[in-house]
Design an enzyme around this catalytic site. Structure first.
Site, PDB file in Angstrom:
ATOM      1  N   GLU A  93       0.812  -1.215   0.000  1.00  0.00           N
ATOM      2  CA  GLU A  93       0.000   0.000   0.000  1.00  0.00           C
ATOM      3  C   GLU A  93       0.849   1.270   0.000  1.00  0.00           C
ATOM      4  OE1 GLU A  93      -2.807  -0.340   3.192  1.00  0.00           O
ATOM      5  OE2 GLU A  93      -4.212  -1.489   1.959  1.00  0.00           O
ATOM      6  N   GLU A 124       5.909 -21.762   8.511  1.00  0.00           N
ATOM      7  CA  GLU A 124       6.421 -20.956   9.628  1.00  0.00           C
ATOM      8  C   GLU A 124       7.478 -21.701  10.444  1.00  0.00           C
ATOM      9  OE1 GLU A 124       3.819 -21.236  13.557  1.00  0.00           O
ATOM     10  OE2 GLU A 124       2.660 -20.411  11.889  1.00  0.00           O
TER      11      GLU A 124
END
Length: 320
Positions: A93, A124
């Site tokens: 963004e 992970e």
């Protein structure tokens, strides 16, 4: 693929408030829908307080981000699951908002880009994959680990390798006892408490991390001169909404009519900073462009990191 070297017994012993049961929500499955919603929102109220308590640490993180970019380095977000996706969201963004891309802020998500829309839960636990992402890290960069638990092996691998490379390291976690905190330069530890649904860190923990990232990246961009007042002068007008926002911003900053702002923006070839200086100084776009070039953004310029006021002053006018 190298795992963390631990198993479920090690994870079971982890001290983290997000893994505890919340006594205030123990009866949630017996409530009507609207009461469930009210309960979730009531718990969310505590998130802002937790983030505000860490304001000093978030400020230190932002100063480290400014320093990294000013010396030609980059900011890296590293995370898995929801935490990692928030890093990707914040980074992508920045392009339309401040004209900043991966040359400045680069996200690394466990499991790769496809993990943005599809859960890759095992990723992970891969320490080596975490270390591998630091192939794009250089000495002096800032590497920010995002981990609700503060123990994620993927993040641990990235932070360890980043330290070896001479990068500045940081951790944002919602576990005040985060194991990884001891090995980083800056630790932002947020005590958001037990989740509404036990262990569902996409809820309060994620909201807290999003608030930290909002404050962090916004502070970095402001200090790097990406705004004039509270207006986005590096916004990329890539669609009708953003083009209209650009003209509106020039009207808000200068008080000039919309048609005049659009005309000067066109003369400035879409360069908002140049158009702004031209309108404030009442000069041509070419004169404004030269003044802008002579007064580039500078985080050390007190009260005017964007250089807009300095450029206008150089043209013999006092900017607001």
């Amino acid at each position: 693929m190298t795992r963390s070297g631990s198993d479920w017994r090690d994870v079971l012993s982890l001290r983290s408030p997000t893994e505890e049961r919340n006594p205030r929500t123990a009866m949630i499955d017996q409530l009507p829908t609207r009461e469930v919603v009210s309960l979730v929102l009531a718990e969310d109220r505590a998130v802002l307080t937790a983030v505000e308590a860490a304001a000093e640490q978030v400020g230190a993180l932002a100063e480290a981000g400014v320093a990294a970019v000013r010396r030609g380095g980059r900011i890296h977000y590293v995370g898995s699951g929801t935490s990692g996706r928030l890093g990707v969201l914040d980074a992508v963004e920045l392009r339309p908002t401040y004209d900043v891309g991966e040359e400045t802020v680069l996200p690394h998500l466990a499991g790769g880009p496809s993990a943005m829309t599809r859960a890759v839960e095992g990723a992970e636990d891969d320490v080596d994959a975490g270390r591998a992402v630091t192939a794009e890290v250089a000495a002096g960069d800032l590497v920010v680990g995002l981990s609700a638990s503060g123990r994620t092996p993927f993040v641990a691998g990235a932070l360890a390798a980043a330290r070896e490379l001479g990068a500045v390291t940081a951790l944002v976690s919602t576990n005040p006892a985060a194991p990884l905190a001891a090995g980083v330069d800056i630790a932002v530890l947020l005590d958001t408490g037990p989740e509404v649904v036990t262990g569902s860190t996409r809820m309060k923990a994620a909201t807290a991390q999003k608030l930290v990232l909002n404050a962090f990246s916004t502070a970095v961009m402001v200090r790097l001169g990406k705004t004039y007042s509270n207006l986005m002068i590096e916004v990329l007008p890539t669609n009708d909404k953003l083009r209209a926002r650009t003209v509106r911003m020039l009207v808000q900053a200068t008080g000039a009519p919309p048609d005049r702002c659009a005309e000067v923006l066109e003369e400035a070839r879409g360069r908002v900073r140049t158009a702004l200086v031209a309108l404030l100084a009442g000069c041509s776009a070419d004169e404004a462009a030269r003044a802008v070039e002579a007064h580039p953004p500078d985080a050390d310029r007190s009260g005017d990191p964007a250089g807009v006021r300095a450029a206008v002053a150089a043209l013999g006018v006092v900017a607001r």
